[in-house]
Design a protein around this motif. Sequence first.
Motif, PDB file in Angstrom:
ATOM      1  N   ASP B  57       3.765-100.236 -41.149  1.00 33.46           N
ATOM      2  CA  ASP B  57       4.421 -99.150 -41.883  1.00 33.46           C
ATOM      3  C   ASP B  57       5.518 -98.502 -41.060  1.00 33.46           C
ATOM      4  O   ASP B  57       6.570 -98.139 -41.582  1.00 33.46           O
ATOM      5  CB  ASP B  57       3.403 -98.081 -42.278  1.00 33.46           C
ATOM      6  N   LEU B  60       8.464-100.775 -41.123  1.00 34.16           N
ATOM      7  CA  LEU B  60       9.142-100.834 -42.418  1.00 34.16           C
ATOM      8  C   LEU B  60       9.816 -99.516 -42.792  1.00 34.16           C
ATOM      9  O   LEU B  60      10.295 -99.367 -43.898  1.00 34.16           O
ATOM     10  CB  LEU B  60       8.143-101.208 -43.512  1.00 34.16           C
ATOM     11  N   GLY B  61       9.829 -98.543 -41.858  1.00 35.21           N
ATOM     12  CA  GLY B  61      10.392 -97.251 -42.212  1.00 35.21           C
ATOM     13  C   GLY B  61       9.378 -96.497 -43.030  1.00 35.21           C
ATOM     14  O   GLY B  61       9.654 -95.490 -43.638  1.00 35.21           O
ATOM     15  N   GLY B  62       8.167 -97.008 -43.031  1.00 32.84           N
ATOM     16  CA  GLY B  62       7.010 -96.350 -43.551  1.00 32.84           C
ATOM     17  C   GLY B  62       6.953 -96.200 -45.045  1.00 32.84           C
ATOM     18  O   GLY B  62       7.217 -97.084 -45.824  1.00 32.84           O
ATOM     19  N   PRO B  63       6.577 -94.995 -45.340  1.00 33.82           N
ATOM     20  CA  PRO B  63       5.987 -94.398 -46.507  1.00 33.82           C
ATOM     21  C   PRO B  63       6.704 -94.570 -47.823  1.00 33.82           C
ATOM     22  O   PRO B  63       7.890 -94.807 -47.896  1.00 33.82           O
ATOM     23  CB  PRO B  63       5.961 -92.917 -46.160  1.00 33.82           C
ATOM     24  N   ALA B 106      10.539 -98.217 -34.985  1.00 32.69           N
ATOM     25  CA  ALA B 106      11.267 -97.376 -35.934  1.00 32.69           C
ATOM     26  C   ALA B 106      12.767 -97.363 -35.663  1.00 32.69           C
ATOM     27  O   ALA B 106      13.567 -97.365 -36.575  1.00 32.69           O
ATOM     28  CB  ALA B 106      10.720 -95.956 -35.879  1.00 32.69           C
TER      29      ALA B 106
END
Lengths: 544, 332
Positions: B57, B60-63, B106
């Motif tokens: 996550d 993937l740049g998360g949220p 990130a």
Amino acid sequence: MSAPRTLLLSLSVVASAALLAGCTAATEPAGDPVAGGTLVYATGDAEPGCLDPHVGGNYPQALISTQYLESLVSKNSDGEIIPWLATDWTESPDGLTWDFTLRDDVNFTDGTPFDAEAVKANIEHLKDPETASSTGYLAVGKIEGIDAVAADQVRFTLSAPDSALLESFSQPWVSIQSPTALEREQAVNCENPVGTGPFVVTDWVKQQSITLERNEDYNSAPDDAGRTGPALLDSIEWRFIPDAATRYAALQSGDVDVIDNAQPNNISSAADVATIEELDAPRPGAANRIELNSGKAPFDDIRVREAFIRSVDVNPGVESLFFGTAERSYSVLSSVEPAGISTPDVFTTDPEAAKTLLDEAGWNTIDSDGYRTKDGERLSLTFPISTNQSIPAEQSLFEQIQASAKDVGFEVTLQPTDLSSWYGALFTNEYNVVSAPYTKVGADVLRILYHSDSIIPAPSGYYANLAQLSDPALDAILTTASETSDASERQELYAEAQRIIVDGFYVLPLYDQQNHYLYSTSVEGFRALPPVAAPTFYDAWLTN
Amino acid sequence: MTVSTDTPAPASVSTPATRLRSLGWIARRVGGGVFVLWAVATVIFFALRLIPGDPVDAILGGPGSQASAEAVAQIRADYGLDQPLIVQYFLAMGKLAVADFGTSYALKVAVAPYVLTQLWSTLVLTLASLVAAWLGALALTLATSGRGRVARALGSGLELLAAAVPHFWLASLLIILLSNTLHWLPPISVPGPLGLVLPVLTLALPLTGFLGQVMRESLANAYEQPFVLSARARGESEWGVRLRHVLRHAALPGISLSGWAFGSLLSGAVVVETIFARPGLGRTLLNAVTIRDIPVVTAVALLSALTFIIVTIATDVVDRIVDPRVTEVAAR
């Protein structure tokens, strides 16, 4: 940690506001636009890891990329799709082929011409696993084939009709970049993406600021912009100031001109400061809401879900904790979504009715701590809270909800955690109640959040249907809506879908996803771009 | 402190034997340091994997959205996250051994150069704060010790207050007073010395109080010593006694504590850098932990540990120079 600081700063702010109120002059009418100057923007959102919003795809990227990247279409403030880099489009009768006519007079800031090949390269970039796109990838999911028919003509072939295609294309996560620049290594493109926008990324000092300079050749403003030609500002300094109190202090002292993520107490006190103005731009897609996990006990019983919603009174909390800056929502969708329906009648508070419902559901004994039990088991709810996404006021609201649910016999356990632990709790189904933001343009967000397909976790573990709502009738409506081009028919289908969701007591809407900007009166012409309410400084100028 | 006389430095300091002993002492300290670094790396590695959630996550740049299966699989393979945990551990340690810190999940940049830039900013902040705290503590104690009861009470009261103030609260207070009310300084860190003033004050004031308390006690001790009496008898002025004789004694515990103080400044930097929007290791660490950027967390933790180790060794060396008796005791 932040509670005393917030209190202290709000006290000081009240004091200085009182001082300023004494010498308030009437706001002078803005003069003619003046070119020049550097605007300082301070964001409280996370610093993007990558300035190319195709990679990943989250809101911090949308906030800044709107300054240097542009999309095929946009939305105006009435919610209608309007031309941007594409001037015209037609959908085939079966909904499987879309033809777009593109502007033929636009160049990327690296000199590459904007044309059909560029659009093709961008959609392919989004679909390439190496890009690791999430939001943009979902938006173009139904596109199977892309043909550059002519330099200014591009044709998309879809696997199934997609009535949300134009809305998807209006999102910053699907913006169009120079194909020449996209061919560079990803790390390079992340530092310095190249678009057609009014500004150009020239420098990025990590954890400090990003410098954006005017694109002198800019000629592709969307139809709803007030002007044409290059932007007025020479440059923008985009600063990262994570602490909300400091951000507001910097705006007060004049060190920055615009701040985002303004906190309720600051917005409230800024209302009395003559030199500060507010722009409230709710995010589209879903409202901020509490989802009730119907995939397991006790919320697999509709009576318990209704009892929970009847037991909590959200309004006093919203009024007191948000200082009048947030309006209570009774809709699953954001107030800027034309398809949203508001149903206050569904969400009335009635503790007595809640108790009766729990009695009927078998939760009719009360233990020594005052909580209801059934077969010796306590009526307990787990509520993980992401402290990175929920501002302090919202966390306090959850505490009030916890307290009022207790009066009826619910034990609500709040679990404040960091973002990754919060996702962990969600992925492992260790929650009964959860509040998760979701931003997407258009009512099709309902399909992402409540179609039973969205209970199946993505490989990363994430699934969007956190209410775990599984209803074949609803699925059918949402699928039909996403394949229906007729606007009024779509509207009816989405209204029907919302009715099913709220009548099943799966969701408790709270208020719009907050997007509050505070800015100095020396900034004129600042607005939020309607698709996702991200700021745009193309129209803006500084009066001093 | 059990010192009873103003013993002159022993003449034996630079004999080959003591030099060898000193080398051995340094070697032992360095060896200990390497062990600490390995332990830190190991703890960080496993601690970050015990937190529920998936590092993918962060990559993937998360949220907020679902990535494609292909994208997730690609990332797992690229970052070696598809390997068994123990294999990942040895691979990670092997890379760390040759100072390969990898790529940030990130930020998508090489970790080592990135973290080094942040280190510079934090070092400027912490070293300036250490110097400011020392100057403050010296001024406060020298001005108020050996005086009447009122001066002493005032001095130690101020120190107690300063030592007890939390950084975040002090920072807010300074912003309100010096920035919003008096308009002397910017509330956010700006390039140049002006932007350094508020962050340094925030970190230095509590430390000033702490150092002052410690130094005041040894100052009081030193005043009781015969050499003070003899200096006074020689007709030395009051300030002469303080600066030339008492100060050296008073400074010793302060020097010993400076290593610890530096560590506390490093942890205080997390708060200060966030509040004043100043780049640095503290803010980097906070961001990285929140989103689970494992390579960055590891690098920051190791670099902080390394800095702390170096400063502690340096403090001990300075201690030996200021008070050679330490060498005698330690080398035996």
